[in-house]
Design an enzyme around this catalytic site. Structure first.
Site, PDB file in Angstrom:
ATOM      1  N   ALA A   1       3.453   3.178   3.621  1.00 34.96           N
ATOM      2  CA  ALA A   1       3.964   3.891   2.458  1.00 34.96           C
ATOM      3  C   ALA A   1       3.336   5.275   2.427  1.00 34.96           C
ATOM      4  O   ALA A   1       2.371   5.552   3.122  1.00 34.96           O
ATOM      5  CB  ALA A   1       3.588   3.127   1.199  1.00 34.96           C
TER       6      ALA A   1
ATOM      7  N   GLY B   1       4.470  -0.913   4.855  1.00 30.11           N
ATOM      8  CA  GLY B   1       5.904  -0.772   4.625  1.00 30.11           C
ATOM      9  C   GLY B   1       6.663  -0.635   5.932  1.00 30.11           C
ATOM     10  O   GLY B   1       7.810  -1.075   6.042  1.00 30.11           O
TER      11      GLY B   1
ATOM     12  N   GLU C   1       7.184  -4.059   7.148  1.00 28.03           N
ATOM     13  CA  GLU C   1       8.172  -4.731   6.296  1.00 28.03           C
ATOM     14  C   GLU C   1       9.583  -4.241   6.604  1.00 28.03           C
ATOM     15  O   GLU C   1      10.539  -5.008   6.590  1.00 28.03           O
ATOM     16  CB  GLU C   1       7.828  -4.495   4.819  1.00 28.03           C
ATOM     17  CG  GLU C   1       6.546  -5.198   4.406  1.00 28.03           C
ATOM     18  CD  GLU C   1       6.177  -4.932   2.969  1.00 28.03           C
ATOM     19  OE1 GLU C   1       5.770  -3.791   2.682  1.00 28.03           O
ATOM     20  OE2 GLU C   1       6.310  -5.837   2.131  1.00 28.03           O
TER      21      GLU C   1
ATOM     22  N   GLU D   1      -2.277  -3.738   3.678  1.00 29.08           N
ATOM     23  CA  GLU D   1      -2.345  -3.507   2.227  1.00 29.08           C
ATOM     24  C   GLU D   1      -3.547  -4.160   1.572  1.00 29.08           C
ATOM     25  O   GLU D   1      -4.134  -3.638   0.627  1.00 29.08           O
ATOM     26  CB  GLU D   1      -1.066  -4.028   1.538  1.00 29.08           C
ATOM     27  CG  GLU D   1       0.172  -3.190   1.774  1.00 29.08           C
ATOM     28  CD  GLU D   1       0.916  -3.584   3.031  1.00 29.08           C
ATOM     29  OE1 GLU D   1       0.341  -4.291   3.890  1.00 29.08           O
ATOM     30  OE2 GLU D   1       2.083  -3.171   3.178  1.00 29.08           O
TER      31      GLU D   1
END
Ligand code: NAD
Length: 681
Positions: free
Chosen positions: A62, A101, A104, A124
């Site tokens: 992110a 991210g 993901e 994370e």
């Protein structure tokens, strides 16, 4: 130019991100990806998509700078839904690091191909968070509950070949041929139906696996909220339909995002980076070349210090006074490397590689060709001055002369040479080959390029370095002193070593003050005269209760080094109590906190006032990386911000009479209390 571009290669739409440096999934990238998918949907010639990145890496996570800003749509969870729901196959082409991210996003694509050097992972948890864009629901469906828990709760990267073996990716591509192979892959699967969607995969639901994982890792996860939330989400994935699991993940993510733990962990993440910035020195200053390192003393510290450089491929010449000490030191270094190899963490040939870079000698003159020389001899000013005086006549011009002293005055040591500008403190922590922290001590005359070079060297040997000024104990040990002083006073007033230690362990420290004293040796810094007994520690030392190495210290130890309360120590304490005329009373855990932790914050504030640390966050870094302060409490100064300076000052004032006349409340801390100010903004 847009950060997302597209071009057609026959029936495949190649969607490329170019958002340096790490292709973070910021708003422009998210918007661009959605637009590209739309474009592919509208174009009948397009039968499949490849998502790839330019530059050094696939999406590495992110955009962390967006964390504190209001969210802007489309958010990543929506983007990955759009990708997975798309009715033409989407292939992720991965190089570099597909993290957070990025990982993901990759697992919401229908297929994944990666070069062998790529790594995937969800770090994370290291920021006190969980993968919040469907990771907790998709990953267990893709690789199984156990592997997913391992990846998400530990935050370690998975190399591509291992990812292939566990089903996290479908194919490995040849290095340098990723995009071509990804396009070929996309063409191959363009017509395959049904499209494989991770969210539609079935998942085995065995709650026992999660329970066993929780129990097996209880020690590692102690105190942390994020791993528990991840386990809860994975458990939901095994039990509930995908959409319901997602809702639980969302809730947990938001909870963690606003938790003090994650705020603290993100603080440390940024603090660590900030620590390498040296005030008042231009970032483009010319550095000195460090190709060869000398280490003086092959004891506890000298050996560990040498290993840092050897492991980084930098040759080391190590000097001792006598061959027995030298042999012993070399033996320990070899044993440490061999143990690491036995654990599979380095290859056997790396042991010989590192040892081959080491030159042992009994002659200090052999240091003449070293660019950096680190002294790690006994902690005694006369010995150090003697060593530096000799070094002055041996070291080549421009060599950096460093001392690993824990407490001594670097300016005084520097004055023993004709070149104080080249002298600096490099305070490693024990065990020096393992502990991340390095305090770089800036002497009054230390040259700017020497300081900047030391900082650059710290990065090469993968330390977290903080600049400290010259004061007794620098940052870390200086703050340890008031803690230890109060901890020992508390024993005389009625607390037990076990009670004090438990308060610290419950707080999240790896061990309490007395466990630490016993581990390090209660005799460190002892005057060595059993007849002179001024304090509790002197009394212990006089009876050779030197800690774990003697099976006796503040605790008694059995053969397995398991501690138990010591009746003898209780007697010694009672004796002191009587002599001091102190009345035995029940000490509350709260008082232990206030008397041992609050003075540390106060000392930190004094250090800041005196300019001995560059910034409050540096003090936090010292305590997290050097002493095991729980990262989820962000270091002592950040913890003060969380608790409120007002509360800390009130606690300190409450116990003012117990602290004694040497205690001085920091004006800076008092001001923060008055104005509601913070140390870290
Ligand atoms: P140590 O006693 O284990 O090792 C010191 C070594 O230096 C000995 O092997 C000794 O033979 C050698 N030595 C002494 N004079 C010498 C000389 N003139 N030339 C060559 N070798 C010489 O001590 P240590 O624990 O490694 O501590 C070394 C320094 O590191 C001290 O300044 C100490 O304060 C500091 N330090 C220690 C720790 C720790 O936890 N042990 C942590 C941080 C810093």
């Amino acid at each position: 130019m847009s950060v997302i571009t597209t071009h057609k290669d026959g029936n495949v739409l190649v969607v490329t991100s170019n958002n340096p440096p790490v292709n973070a999934l910021g708003i422009a990238v998210r918007e661009g990806l959605v637009a590209a998918i739309e474009q592919a949907g509208q174009d009948n010639d397009v039968e499949a998509i490849v998502i790839c990145c330019e530059g050094q890496t696939f999406f590495a996570g992110a955009d962390i700078t967006e964390f504190t800003k209001p969210p802007v749509e489309p958010l990543l969870p929506a983007v990955v839904e759009i990708i997975e729901a798309f009715d033409k196959p989407v292939v992720a082409a991965i190089h570099g690091t597909a993290l957070g991210g990025g990982c993901e996003l990759a697992i919401s694509c229908h297929y994944r191909i990666a070069v062998p050097s790529a790594v995937l992972g969800t770090p994370e948890v290291k920021l006190g968070l969980l993968p919040g864009a469907s990771g907790t629901q998709r990953l267990p469906r893709l690789v199984g509950v156990e592997a997913a828990l391992e990846i998400m709760t530990k935050g370690e990267n998975v190399p591509a070949p291992k990812a292939k073996a566990m089903g996290l990716i479908d194919r490995l591509a040849a290095e340098g041929a990723l995009i071509d192979e990804a396009i070929a892959f996309a063409r191959e699967v363009a017509g395959v139906r049904p499209i494989p969607r991770t969210s539609e995969k079935s998942i085995t639901a065995d709650p026992a696996v999660i329970d066993a994982f929780r129990k097996g890792n209880a020690r590692k996860f102690r105190g942390f909220e994020a791993p528990e939330e991840i386990m809860r989400c994975v458990e939901a994935a095994t039990r509930l339909p995908f959409a319901e699991g997602l809702a639980i993940e969302r809730q947990a993510f938001v909870k963690l995002m606003f938790s003090s733990q994650s705020t603290a962990q993100r603080h440390i993440f940024f603090a660590q980076r900030k620590a390498s910035k040296i005030d008042g020195i231009a970032s483009d200053i010319k550095l000195r070349d460090i190709r060869k390192v000398g280490v003086i003393g092959a004891g506890t510290m000298g050996g560990g210090i040498s290993m840092n450089f050897l492991s980084a491929g930098i040759p080391v010449t190590i000097v001792e006074q006598q061959s027995e000490a030298l042999d012993r030191g070399l033996g320990v270094i070899r044993k440490n490397y061999e143990a690491t190899a036995a654990q599979g963490r380095i290859k056997p040939e790396q042991v010989e590689g590192a040892m081959g870079l080491l030159t042992p000698t009994l002659n200090m003159a052999d240091l003449a060709d070293c660019d950096l020389i680190i002294e790690a001899v006994f902690e005694n000013m006369d010995v150090k001055k003697d060593v530096f005086g000799k070094l002055d006549g041996i070291a080549k011009p421009g060599a950096i002369l460093a001392s690993n002293t824990s407490y001594l005055n670097i300016n005084e040591i520097a004055a023993a040479t004709s070149r104080p500008g080249d002298v600096i403190g490099l305070h490693f922590f024990s065990p020096a080959n393992i502990m991340k922290l390095l305090e770089i001590v800036r002497g009054a005359k230390t040259a700017d390029d020497v300081l900047a070079t030391a900082m650059a060297v710290s990065k090469k040997i993968r330390k977290v370095a903080v600049v400290a000024g010259v004061c007794y104990g620098f940052i870390g040990n200086r703050m340890l002193m008031p803690r230890q002083l109060e901890a020992e006073k508390l024993l005389i007033e009625g607390a037990t070593p076990a009670q004090v230690d438990k308060v610290h362990v419950d707080f999240g420290m790896p061990m309490g003050p007395f466990q630490m004293a016993d581990l390090a040796g209660t005799d460190i810094g002892w005057h060595r005269d059993p007849k002179v007994i001024n304090n509790l520690r002197d009394a212990l030392c006089a009876e050779e209760r030197w800690g774990q190495k003697k099976m006796a210290g503040f605790y008694d130890y059995d053969a397995k080094r398991k501690p138990s309360p010591s009746p003898r120590v209780a007697e010694i304490i009672a004796d002191f109590r009587k002599k001091a005329g102190v009345e035995l009373r029940v000490i509350s855990d709260e008082e232990i906190m206030e008397r041992t932790l609050y003075p540390m914050v106060n000392e930190g504030a004094l250090i800041l006032e005196e300019g001995m640390a560059q910034r409050a966050s540096d003090i936090d870094v010292v305590w997290v990386f050097g002493y095991g302060w729980p990262v989820y409490r962000g270091g002592p100064m950040f913890w003060c911000d969380l608790e409120g300076a007002k509360k800390i000052v009130a606690g300190l004032e409450k116990h003012q009479d117990k602290f004694g006349p040497e205690f001085r409340l920091s004006p800076l801390l008092r001001e923060k209390a008055k104005t509601g100010g913070r140390f870290n903004n």
